[in-house]
Enzyme design. Structure first.
Site, mmCIF file in Angstrom:
data_model
loop_
_atom_site.group_PDB
_atom_site.id
_atom_site.type_symbol
_atom_site.label_atom_id
_atom_site.label_comp_id
_atom_site.label_asym_id
_atom_site.label_seq_id
_atom_site.Cartn_x
_atom_site.Cartn_y
_atom_site.Cartn_z
ATOM 1 N N HIS A 277 -11.753 -2.064 7.144
ATOM 2 C CA HIS A 277 -11.726 -3.370 6.451
ATOM 3 C C HIS A 277 -12.016 -5.323 6.809
ATOM 4 C CE1 HIS A 277 -10.678 -0.510 2.834
ATOM 5 N NE2 HIS A 277 -9.276 -0.292 3.252
ATOM 6 N N HIS B 3 -3.695 -0.176 6.357
ATOM 7 C CA HIS B 3 -2.796 1.039 6.139
ATOM 8 C C HIS B 3 -2.269 0.966 8.170
ATOM 9 C CE1 HIS B 3 -5.047 2.684 2.581
ATOM 10 N NE2 HIS B 3 -3.779 1.887 2.503
ATOM 11 N N ASP C 280 0.765 -1.316 0.443
ATOM 12 C CA ASP C 280 -0.134 0.202 0.528
ATOM 13 C C ASP C 280 1.159 1.702 -0.100
ATOM 14 O OD1 ASP C 280 -1.397 -2.315 0.774
ATOM 15 O OD2 ASP C 280 -3.388 -1.132 1.356
HETATM 16 FE FE LIG Z 1 -5.903 -2.099 -0.286
#
Ligand SMILES: [Fe+2]
Length: 496
Positions: free
Chosen positions: A357, A386, A196
């Site tokens: 998520h 993240h 990411d």
């Molecule tokens: Fe992603």
């Protein structure tokens, strides 16, 4: 995991107590009273023990200053277009076959197609070999890409430094890479782990920390979400170009093994862009055919003593799908006597205790986790969230629709799950965690960073995660991995 074990110990003690009670009935009253007091005291101690130890892993106390991650300006030095007419830019390499004897070189020329030829050799002065590649181009809404070249160099010698040159006819540029050692069970090798990444000031710090880490990674296992161009209006593909120039300082010199993330989908029917993954597949080739895959989104390679399987969180993975059938056939092919280390990359994590998520990886976990346990995967690296998190070795495979047994439990045959989506993209950090920390979560921290997985031999690998706020050599979370096939003992507690 302590609470689960304590619960089991507690249940065992209850059964011992019941057996004791039966026997006690035969004793005189005073002895019965003394026995009961001792028993009560004993249970009190156990309960205190449970209360003290009933927590999950560690949530780091390190608090990063909460600043917004901002993308670097288009005129930043890391995005500089190389000098010279039609100079090759965005140069990157990846392993081009199953065993590490081929390399795919990719680059972009902006002014005209130019040549797709690569000259290469083991002496910088004399590039004795030549390979011819091909060129492509794509349109995305109003954007037209530069000329994207890819060329495969084959029959390379193992463990050898090669120089290569691209851009013939106009401006040429020269780079180098080192091929991996021949595949074998005790071949040491060091992988870097980045996810990411994006192109913010934090992204630049992450890449710098990876480059400056005294433990030198030789290949990056990248767990998806590259440029974040899709966060710009109309998925401004200029940000795919800037990203390619930003990472060139690493990607031109060592392979980055790509995993497709959600930011690679670039599905935008509102502007007529309905072919998923168009920019990603044009720009970032992978050697998927070598492992019998039919698309670039899932594939595998062998490198040194590792067998690396890349999975696609955003392609169909249900039963009967191409990915399912490929993976079903792929696991039995892994010869752990040849490549003891079995590593899986995916974008969306299965074990994630952040509120971001949350549960997105669950359906894929349900489909594939029994195979991961059966085939004793050593470690799974994912991104998407993240932040950073490392799990205990757990599995959750007992459940079926009628038995209700859905619970991650300690399992020495299960992988360690590591979320390393902390590259530093413009979307910022995931800071909101589920509370309390689940038993399966060994360590978690909201910081940007990267990691290294340093394979020593067939039995041991040293893993270290680095946060960007520390000096380059500082390890924020570490673990000695014992190989699940060659050395399947319990690992010592990780230090973090
Ligand atoms: Fe992603």
């Amino acid at each position: 995991m302590t609470c689960i074990w304590n619960l089991r110990v507690f249940l065992f003690l209850v059964s011992v107590a019941l057996a004791y009670k039966e026997r006690e009935c035969a004793l005189p009253q005073r002895e019965r009273e003394m026995g009961s007091i001792s028993m009560l005291f004993f249970f009190f101690l156990i309960l205190v023990g449970c209360a003290v130890q009933s927590h999950g892993g560690k949530t780091s106390s390190f608090v990063r200053k909460d600043e917004k991650a901002i993308d670097m300006a288009l005129d930043s030095d890391v995005f500089t277009v190389p000098a010279g007419y039609n100079a090759p830019q965005q140069v990157h390499i990846i392993q081009g076959d199953m065993n590490g004897e081929a390399v795919i070189v990719s680059w972009v020329t902006q002014d005209e197609p130019g040549s797709s030829k690569v000259l290469y050799g083991t002496s910088e002065e004399k590039l004795e070999f030549s390979a011819e590649g091909k060129v492509t181009q794509y349109k995305f809404y109003t954007y037209t890409s530069g000329f994207i070249h890819r060329c495969t160099l084959r029959k390379l010698k193992h463990d050898t430094k090669y120089y290569y040159e691209v851009g013939f006819g106009h401006t040429t540029r020269k780079f180098w890479f080192t091929t991996p050692p021949k595949v074998g069970p005790d071949v040491p090798y060091t992988f870097g782990l980045i996810g990411d990444l994006g192109q913010s000031y934090d992204s630049n710090r992450t890449l710098t920390h990876y480059e400056m880490n005294p433990v030198k990674g030789k290949t990056v296992l990248f767990v998806g979400d590259l440029s974040y161009a899709d966060n710009y209006p109309n998925h401004d593909n200029v940000r795919w170009d800037t990203w390619g120039r930003f990472v060139e300082r690493s990607t031109a010199y060592q392979p980055w093994i790509w995993t497709a993330g959600n930011h690679e989908i670039d599905f935008a029917p509102e502007i007529g862009e309905t072919i998923p993954f168009k920019p990603f597949t044009h720009r970032y080739p992978v050697p998927y055919r070598a492992s019998g895959s039919t698309t670039p989104f899932w594939y595998s390679i062998k490198r040194a003593s590792a067998y690396i399987i890349v999975l696609a969180s955003y392609s169909a993975y249900g039963k009967y799908t191409p990915q399912f059938k490929w993976l079903e056939a792929e696991f039995p092919k892994v010869n752990r006597s040849e490549t003891p280390w079995l590593i899986v990359l995916m974008h969306s994590p299965w074990y994630n205790s952040y509120n971001y998520h949350y549960m997105e990886g669950e359906s894929m976990r349900v489909m594939y986790e029994p195979w991961f346990v059966k085939y004793k995967v050593d470690v799974v690296f994912a991104g998407h969230v993240h932040a950073y998190e490392r799990s205990e070795r757990v599995s959750n495979v007992a459940f079926n629709i009628v038995n209700g047994l859905c619970m991650p439990l300690p399992d020495p045959s299960a992988p360690v799950y590591i979320t390393i989506g902390d590259g530093g993209n413009l979307e910022g950090l995931a800071t909101n965690m589920t509370e309390p920390q689940p038993e399966y979560s060994a360590y978690r921290e909201s910081s940007f960073g990267h990691a290294t997985f340093d394979i020593k031999n067939r039995t041991h690998a040293y893993y270290a995660w680095h946060r960007n706020q520390d000096g380059y050599a500082v390890e924020a979370d570490t673990m000695w991995f014992y190989n699940r096939f060659c050395n399947a003992m319990d690992e010592p507690s990780a230090s973090s």
